[in-house]
Motif scaffolding. Structure first.
Motif, PDB file in Angstrom:
ATOM      1  N   LEU A  96       0.829  -1.210   0.000  1.00  0.00           N
ATOM      2  CA  LEU A  96       0.000   0.000   0.000  1.00  0.00           C
ATOM      3  C   LEU A  96       0.864   1.260   0.000  1.00  0.00           C
ATOM      4  N   GLY A  97       1.960   1.242   0.746  1.00  0.00           N
ATOM      5  CA  GLY A  97       2.870   2.382   0.739  1.00  0.00           C
ATOM      6  C   GLY A  97       3.445   2.632  -0.642  1.00  0.00           C
ATOM      7  N   LYS A  98       3.781   1.573  -1.355  1.00  0.00           N
ATOM      8  CA  LYS A  98       4.307   1.704  -2.720  1.00  0.00           C
ATOM      9  C   LYS A  98       3.255   2.302  -3.654  1.00  0.00           C
ATOM     10  N   ILE A  99       2.013   1.884  -3.496  1.00  0.00           N
ATOM     11  CA  ILE A  99       0.926   2.419  -4.328  1.00  0.00           C
ATOM     12  C   ILE A  99       0.764   3.913  -4.075  1.00  0.00           C
ATOM     13  N   LEU A 100       0.698   4.320  -2.811  1.00  0.00           N
ATOM     14  CA  LEU A 100       0.536   5.739  -2.502  1.00  0.00           C
ATOM     15  C   LEU A 100       1.703   6.551  -3.046  1.00  0.00           C
ATOM     16  N   ALA A 101       2.917   6.043  -2.917  1.00  0.00           N
ATOM     17  CA  ALA A 101       4.080   6.757  -3.442  1.00  0.00           C
ATOM     18  C   ALA A 101       3.985   6.891  -4.961  1.00  0.00           C
ATOM     19  N   ARG A 102       3.598   5.822  -5.634  1.00  0.00           N
ATOM     20  CA  ARG A 102       3.474   5.871  -7.092  1.00  0.00           C
ATOM     21  C   ARG A 102       2.431   6.912  -7.519  1.00  0.00           C
ATOM     22  N   LYS A 103       1.321   6.956  -6.801  1.00  0.00           N
ATOM     23  CA  LYS A 103       0.282   7.931  -7.122  1.00  0.00           C
ATOM     24  C   LYS A 103       0.792   9.354  -6.914  1.00  0.00           C
ATOM     25  N   ALA A 104       1.503   9.586  -5.813  1.00  0.00           N
ATOM     26  CA  ALA A 104       2.050  10.922  -5.544  1.00  0.00           C
ATOM     27  C   ALA A 104       3.097  11.297  -6.592  1.00  0.00           C
ATOM     28  N   ASN A 105       3.936  10.352  -6.968  1.00  0.00           N
ATOM     29  CA  ASN A 105       4.977  10.616  -7.956  1.00  0.00           C
ATOM     30  C   ASN A 105       4.395  11.040  -9.301  1.00  0.00           C
ATOM     31  N   ALA A 106       3.198  10.572  -9.628  1.00  0.00           N
ATOM     32  CA  ALA A 106       2.560  10.883 -10.909  1.00  0.00           C
ATOM     33  C   ALA A 106       1.861  12.239 -10.909  1.00  0.00           C
ATOM     34  N   SER A 107       1.773  12.887  -9.763  1.00  0.00           N
ATOM     35  CA  SER A 107       1.034  14.151  -9.656  1.00  0.00           C
ATOM     36  C   SER A 107       1.682  15.261 -10.471  1.00  0.00           C
ATOM     37  N   LYS A 108       0.843  16.041 -11.134  1.00  0.00           N
ATOM     38  CA  LYS A 108       1.289  17.227 -11.859  1.00  0.00           C
ATOM     39  C   LYS A 108       1.215  18.466 -10.972  1.00  0.00           C
ATOM     40  N   ALA A 109       0.845  18.286  -9.740  1.00  0.00           N
ATOM     41  CA  ALA A 109       0.649  19.398  -8.809  1.00  0.00           C
ATOM     42  C   ALA A 109       1.486  19.160  -7.564  1.00  0.00           C
ATOM     43  N   PRO A 110       1.667  20.192  -6.760  1.00  0.00           N
ATOM     44  CA  PRO A 110       2.363  19.977  -5.488  1.00  0.00           C
ATOM     45  C   PRO A 110       1.623  18.946  -4.645  1.00  0.00           C
ATOM     46  N   ALA A 142       7.808   2.303   3.253  1.00  0.00           N
ATOM     47  CA  ALA A 142       7.543   2.075   1.833  1.00  0.00           C
ATOM     48  C   ALA A 142       7.203   3.381   1.124  1.00  0.00           C
ATOM     49  N   ILE A 143       6.455   4.249   1.787  1.00  0.00           N
ATOM     50  CA  ILE A 143       6.168   5.565   1.202  1.00  0.00           C
ATOM     51  C   ILE A 143       7.475   6.328   1.023  1.00  0.00           C
ATOM     52  N   ARG A 144       8.256   6.406   2.073  1.00  0.00           N
ATOM     53  CA  ARG A 144       9.504   7.163   2.051  1.00  0.00           C
ATOM     54  C   ARG A 144      10.483   6.617   1.004  1.00  0.00           C
ATOM     55  N   GLU A 145      10.605   5.299   0.917  1.00  0.00           N
ATOM     56  CA  GLU A 145      11.561   4.666   0.000  1.00  0.00           C
ATOM     57  C   GLU A 145      11.141   4.759  -1.459  1.00  0.00           C
ATOM     58  N   ASN A 146       9.851   4.951  -1.716  1.00  0.00           N
ATOM     59  CA  ASN A 146       9.365   4.941  -3.098  1.00  0.00           C
ATOM     60  C   ASN A 146       8.878   6.289  -3.614  1.00  0.00           C
ATOM     61  N   ALA A 147       8.690   7.240  -2.719  1.00  0.00           N
ATOM     62  CA  ALA A 147       8.250   8.574  -3.146  1.00  0.00           C
ATOM     63  C   ALA A 147       9.427   9.350  -3.710  1.00  0.00           C
ATOM     64  N   ASN A 148       9.114  10.197  -4.668  1.00  0.00           N
ATOM     65  CA  ASN A 148      10.117  11.114  -5.201  1.00  0.00           C
ATOM     66  C   ASN A 148      10.722  11.876  -4.020  1.00  0.00           C
ATOM     67  N   PRO A 149      12.050  11.969  -3.936  1.00  0.00           N
ATOM     68  CA  PRO A 149      12.669  12.635  -2.778  1.00  0.00           C
ATOM     69  C   PRO A 149      12.288  14.108  -2.621  1.00  0.00           C
ATOM     70  N   GLU A 150      11.730  14.705  -3.658  1.00  0.00           N
ATOM     71  CA  GLU A 150      11.310  16.107  -3.566  1.00  0.00           C
ATOM     72  C   GLU A 150       9.939  16.274  -2.922  1.00  0.00           C
ATOM     73  N   ILE A 151       9.223  15.179  -2.736  1.00  0.00           N
ATOM     74  CA  ILE A 151       7.899  15.242  -2.107  1.00  0.00           C
ATOM     75  C   ILE A 151       8.084  15.333  -0.599  1.00  0.00           C
ATOM     76  N   PRO A 152       7.564  16.398   0.020  1.00  0.00           N
ATOM     77  CA  PRO A 152       7.673  16.501   1.481  1.00  0.00           C
ATOM     78  C   PRO A 152       6.927  15.367   2.189  1.00  0.00           C
ATOM     79  N   ILE A 153       7.566  14.844   3.219  1.00  0.00           N
ATOM     80  CA  ILE A 153       6.943  13.818   4.060  1.00  0.00           C
ATOM     81  C   ILE A 153       7.076  14.286   5.502  1.00  0.00           C
ATOM     82  N   VAL A 154       5.950  14.584   6.114  1.00  0.00           N
ATOM     83  CA  VAL A 154       5.912  15.119   7.473  1.00  0.00           C
ATOM     84  C   VAL A 154       5.362  14.046   8.400  1.00  0.00           C
ATOM     85  N   GLU A 155       6.064  13.797   9.478  1.00  0.00           N
ATOM     86  CA  GLU A 155       5.592  12.847  10.488  1.00  0.00           C
ATOM     87  C   GLU A 155       5.094  13.623  11.697  1.00  0.00           C
TER      88      GLU A 155
END
Length: 179
Positions: A96-110, A142-155
């Motif tokens: 599921l983390g990989k899916i969410l990261a893939r979806k975020a990576n495909a975004s044309k928006a912030p 999984a989100i952190r490892e698969n998301a584009n490194p430019e996408i902010p991830i806040v815990e």
């Protein structure tokens, strides 16, 4: 929500509950289909994604839970006679983390992620029936490892239902939204 976005309604999205992906992946009863999370990115709408309620898969009554999940050590909870919830395990959380990261990576928006370290749902609070910090951490990793490194991830060291989490989620959306 996805159809409203396609209709041009909204300028930003705070997507706190993505539970439909657990249902899509595991065969639960509340899937929104494989296009879930595509809308904001395709529409160019800034959005914050939280893996809310990815600790559970929704089924109807216990008789609707597939036999494969009734065997072994699956954590099933009868919420009421019409709803049975199943705790996602570590392997499912990684997928599921990989899916969410893939979806975020495909975004044309912030886009940004916000992760509730104190639990993904009311059942996933410390001491709760679905409390499983190891599975949650696998999801976050999984989100952190698969998301584009430019996408902010806040815990946030809070449960998803805590006011401090809600406040930080709104702040994060405002940080990436620039009208």
């Amino acid at each position: 929500m996805e159809s409203l976005i396609k209709e041009g309604v909204g300028v930003a999205v705070l997507d706190i509950t993505t539970t439909e992906w657990a249902d899509e992946y595991c065969g639960g009863s509340l899937s929104a289909g494989p296009e879930r999370l595509d809308g904001p990115g395709l529409a160019g709408i800034p959005h914050v994604i939280c893996p809310g309620c990815l600790d559970m898969v929704n089924f109807g009554g216990m008789n609707t839970v597939p036999a494969e999940f009734k065997q072994g050590d699956r954590n099933l909870s009868v919420w009421n006679p019409m709803v049975t919830l199943m705790r996602t395990n570590k392997e499912e959380c990684i997928a599921l983390g990989k899916i969410l990261a893939r979806k975020a990576n495909a975004s044309k928006a912030p886009v940004a992620f916000i992760l509730p370290r104190g639990g993904l749902s009311i059942l996933d609070a410390e001491g709760g029936r679905f409390w499983d910090p190891e599975a949650d951490q696998a999801l976050f990793d999984a989100i952190r490892e698969n998301a584009n490194p430019e996408i902010p991830i806040v815990e946030v060291d809070a449960n998803i239902n805590d006011p401090v989490f809600a406040k930080r989620a709104v702040e994060l959306l405002m940080e990436i939204y620039h009208p």
